[in-house]
Design an enzyme around this catalytic site. Structure first.
Site, PDB file in Angstrom:
ATOM      1  N   HIS A   1      11.479  13.542  24.592  1.00 41.02           N
ATOM      2  CA  HIS A   1      11.575  14.326  26.362  1.00 41.02           C
ATOM      3  C   HIS A   1      10.494  14.185  27.236  1.00 41.02           C
ATOM      4  O   HIS A   1       9.138  14.695  27.407  1.00 41.02           O
ATOM      5  CB  HIS A   1      11.679  15.814  26.351  1.00 41.02           C
ATOM      6  CG  HIS A   1      12.539  15.922  25.670  1.00 41.02           C
ATOM      7  ND1 HIS A   1      13.687  17.367  24.747  1.00 41.02           N
ATOM      8  CD2 HIS A   1      13.793  15.104  24.335  1.00 41.02           C
ATOM      9  CE1 HIS A   1      14.409  16.677  24.606  1.00 41.02           C
ATOM     10  NE2 HIS A   1      15.047  15.695  23.978  1.00 41.02           N
TER      11      HIS A   1
ATOM     12  N   HIS B   1      19.806  20.432  16.156  1.00 36.48           N
ATOM     13  CA  HIS B   1      18.713  19.213  15.532  1.00 36.48           C
ATOM     14  C   HIS B   1      18.379  19.487  14.163  1.00 36.48           C
ATOM     15  O   HIS B   1      17.464  20.521  14.108  1.00 36.48           O
ATOM     16  CB  HIS B   1      17.282  20.277  16.744  1.00 36.48           C
ATOM     17  CG  HIS B   1      17.158  20.063  18.154  1.00 36.48           C
ATOM     18  ND1 HIS B   1      16.078  20.111  18.827  1.00 36.48           N
ATOM     19  CD2 HIS B   1      17.827  18.928  18.103  1.00 36.48           C
ATOM     20  CE1 HIS B   1      16.256  19.064  19.428  1.00 36.48           C
ATOM     21  NE2 HIS B   1      16.902  18.614  20.187  1.00 36.48           N
TER      22      HIS B   1
ATOM     23  N   ASP C   1      20.468  10.758  15.172  1.00 32.19           N
ATOM     24  CA  ASP C   1      20.075  11.349  15.881  1.00 32.19           C
ATOM     25  C   ASP C   1      18.589  10.557  15.627  1.00 32.19           C
ATOM     26  O   ASP C   1      18.039  11.202  15.543  1.00 32.19           O
ATOM     27  CB  ASP C   1      20.279  11.830  16.986  1.00 32.19           C
ATOM     28  CG  ASP C   1      19.499  12.449  18.400  1.00 32.19           C
ATOM     29  OD1 ASP C   1      18.867  11.461  18.494  1.00 32.19           O
ATOM     30  OD2 ASP C   1      19.538  13.281  19.122  1.00 32.19           O
TER      31      ASP C   1
ATOM     32  N   ARG D   1      28.680  13.422  18.824  1.00 36.04           N
ATOM     33  CA  ARG D   1      27.100  12.777  20.100  1.00 36.04           C
ATOM     34  C   ARG D   1      27.143  11.263  19.885  1.00 36.04           C
ATOM     35  O   ARG D   1      26.887  10.597  19.024  1.00 36.04           O
ATOM     36  CB  ARG D   1      26.091  13.851  20.096  1.00 36.04           C
ATOM     37  CG  ARG D   1      25.123  13.454  21.252  1.00 36.04           C
ATOM     38  CD  ARG D   1      24.372  14.174  21.551  1.00 36.04           C
ATOM     39  NE  ARG D   1      22.998  14.073  19.872  1.00 36.04           N
ATOM     40  CZ  ARG D   1      23.230  15.252  19.254  1.00 36.04           C
ATOM     41  NH1 ARG D   1      23.373  16.247  19.295  1.00 36.04           N
ATOM     42  NH2 ARG D   1      21.580  14.684  18.160  1.00 36.04           N
TER      43      ARG D   1
HETATM   44  N1  GLY Z   1      16.401  13.135  19.526  1.00 37.94           N
HETATM   45  C1  GLY Z   1      16.786  14.676  20.299  1.00 37.94           C
HETATM   46  C2  GLY Z   1      17.665  14.494  22.258  1.00 37.94           C
HETATM   47  O1  GLY Z   1      18.610  13.683  21.619  1.00 37.94           O
HETATM   48  O2  GLY Z   1      17.251  15.224  23.321  1.00 37.94           O
HETATM   49 MN    MN Z   2      17.970  12.436  24.153  1.00 39.38          MN
HETATM   50 MN    MN Z   3      18.572  11.745  20.840  1.00 36.33          MN
END
Ligand code: GLY
Ligand code: MN
Ligand code: MN
Length: 449
Positions: free
Chosen positions: A365, A247, A264, A404
């Site tokens: 989330h 993060h 991200d 990622r």
């Molecule tokens: N952006 C936070 C996650 O991918 O969970």
């Molecule tokens: Mn996510």
């Molecule tokens: Mn994410």
């Protein structure tokens, strides 16, 4: 804006509450002071928004299926002096008509009215932001929390009602919020459209010497340029080894020649989030070593996608992603032994320390519901590999690489649809996108004169 949809949601929740013999108390979000007269940006609590569409702070919704007036909203009174400084308020008089509530009161009456509003129910179901305070004068959180704590421990008398327990409102609501209706899907899709523009603009703009903060500004300007749109969460713009901080939100380094960049970042459109990660070369061309790791992560995502289907356990798609990543790490001689041995020891978690996905919606989330995928749910799929720069088990050419890949999927009758399919992901697509003209993705920036 029509509030019909919120009314329907309240009616559905009231049916659930009736079965549980419960009342629901759902508080809005509250303003948080940054300093002196400056607050952090206000964003309504997701469940409160879901049930009311009302976006003011210092409000509480009480739903009681056992009363004639089942829907009660407490809210701020009109206050011309305060409205001069901080904006318009709906006010108590207009709340019922505008929001289709049965009754409304000024927030200061909450404590006084609560006992009578919760009659007939044996359980309280509540959602209060932690340390919720309406203002320095009204510490209602303490009040409610003390009643709830007491009711948790032993049956208590509240007015004429024995309160014998409490339920998590999130548990009652999860069966609703997890399944997206057409209006929610439209917002989720709009978030993807805007996020696609932002990621493409970032790929095209990225070059050695560019600052992470510049890409952040570019992407978030795309979000904010669109109506009812903003940033769904703190964007991660992580060049080189910064990508190994899961993060990473400092976003204050310069991009270097030969590095990868992990971004991200997602838009929030009318309260619904996109959650997208792409990893691409700063100079637009993957090195063979970067390509190798990228291909493993992409393969993990593709394989685990096959398990995004109604009826399958959500935990299983994580297992599948882990197995592919572990096989890749074995092939690279980073891990020893077989896939199943490594799955047992969990050694691979050094290189893949997070889950493969989570539900997505009003919250990035989102509220969790059950263990299985079901039609209408939206999930992310976000495998990654993070190879520490100082790990001697990692061949030198791979050290410091963090990758990622994250997409968002809606569950259909017999599988899923990729909501983020337009965002470049295959190696060739990504390299092409890096060669694009970033201005193409900011077509709305035209001379306003
Ligand atoms: N952006 C936070 C996650 O991918 O969970
Ligand atoms: Mn996510
Ligand atoms: Mn994410």
């Amino acid at each position: 804006m029509s509030f019909e949809i919120h009314k329907k949601r309240r009616e559905k929740l009231l049916e659930i509450l009736e079965k549980c013999e419960a009342v629901a108390i759902i508080a809005s979000a509250f303003e948080v002071k940054r300093n002196h007269d400056v607050d952090y940006p206000f964003r309504q609590d997701s469940s409160f928004h879901y049930l009311t569409g009302f976006d003011e702070p210092d409000s509480i919704l009480v739903l009681n299926p056992f009363e004639q007036k089942r829907e009660t909203l407490f809210l701020r009174e009109r206050d011309p002096k305060m409205e001069l400084w901080t904006g318009r308020r709906l006010g108590v008089d207009k709340a019922c008509e505008k929001l289709s509530m049965d009754q409304s009161f000024k927030i200061e009456l909450f404590e006084e009215k609560l006992s009578s509003l919760t009659s007939g129910a044996s359980k309280w179901s509540y959602d209060l932001a932690s340390d919720f305070t309406l203002s320095s004068k009204h510490k209602l959180c303490d009040f409610i929390q003390s009643k709830i704590n007491t009711s948790r421990n032993r049956s208590m008398k509240l007015g004429s009602v024995a309160v014998s327990g409490s339920l998590e409102i999130k548990e009652l609501l999860s069966g609703m919020r997890a399944f997206k209706d057409d209006s929610e899907l439209a917002s989720l899709q709009q978030a993807q459209v805007v996020t696609n523009m932002a990621h493409r603009a970032a790929m095209a703009y990225s070059a050695p010497g560019v600052g992470e903060h510049q890409l952040l500004a570019l992407m978030e300007s795309v979000y904010h340029f669109h109506q009812d749109c903003g940033t769904a969460y703190n964007s991660i713009v992580a060049g080189g080894e910064n990508a190994l901080i899961l993060h990473y939100v400092d976003n204050n380094c310069q991009l270097s020649e030969g590095d990868l960049l992990l971004i991200d970042s997602g838009a929030e459109s009318s309260y619904y989030a996109a959650d997208i990660t792409r990893t691409f070369p700063v100079n637009g061309v993957f090195t063979p070593a970067q390509k190798r790791i990228y291909e493993i992560v992409l393969e993990a995502q593709k394989k685990s996608c096959e398990h995004i289907r109604p009826g399958l356990l959500r935990a299983d798609f994580h297992t599948v992603a882990c197995e592919v990543l572990v096989q890749g790490l074995i092939d690279l001689k980073i891990l020893k032994g077989s896939v199943s041995e490594n799955m047992d020891t969990g050694e691979f978690k050094k290189y893949y320390p997070h889950g493969t996905g989570h539900l997505l919606g009003l919250d990035v989330h989102d509220i969790v519901h059950g263990l299985h995928f079901e039609k209408g749910m939206v999930t992310t799929n976000e495998p990654g590999l993070y190879l520490p720069a100082d790990d001697e088990n990692v061949p030198a050419e791979f050290r410091g690489i963090g990758i990622r890949i994250e997409d968002n999927y809606i569950l259909t009758d017999d599988g899923h649809e990729n909501l983020s399919v337009s965002i470049p992901k295959e190696i060739e697509e990504v390299e092409n996108a890096c060669r694009d003209d970033f201005r193409k993705f900011l077509p709305y920036i035209t001379d306003p004169r």
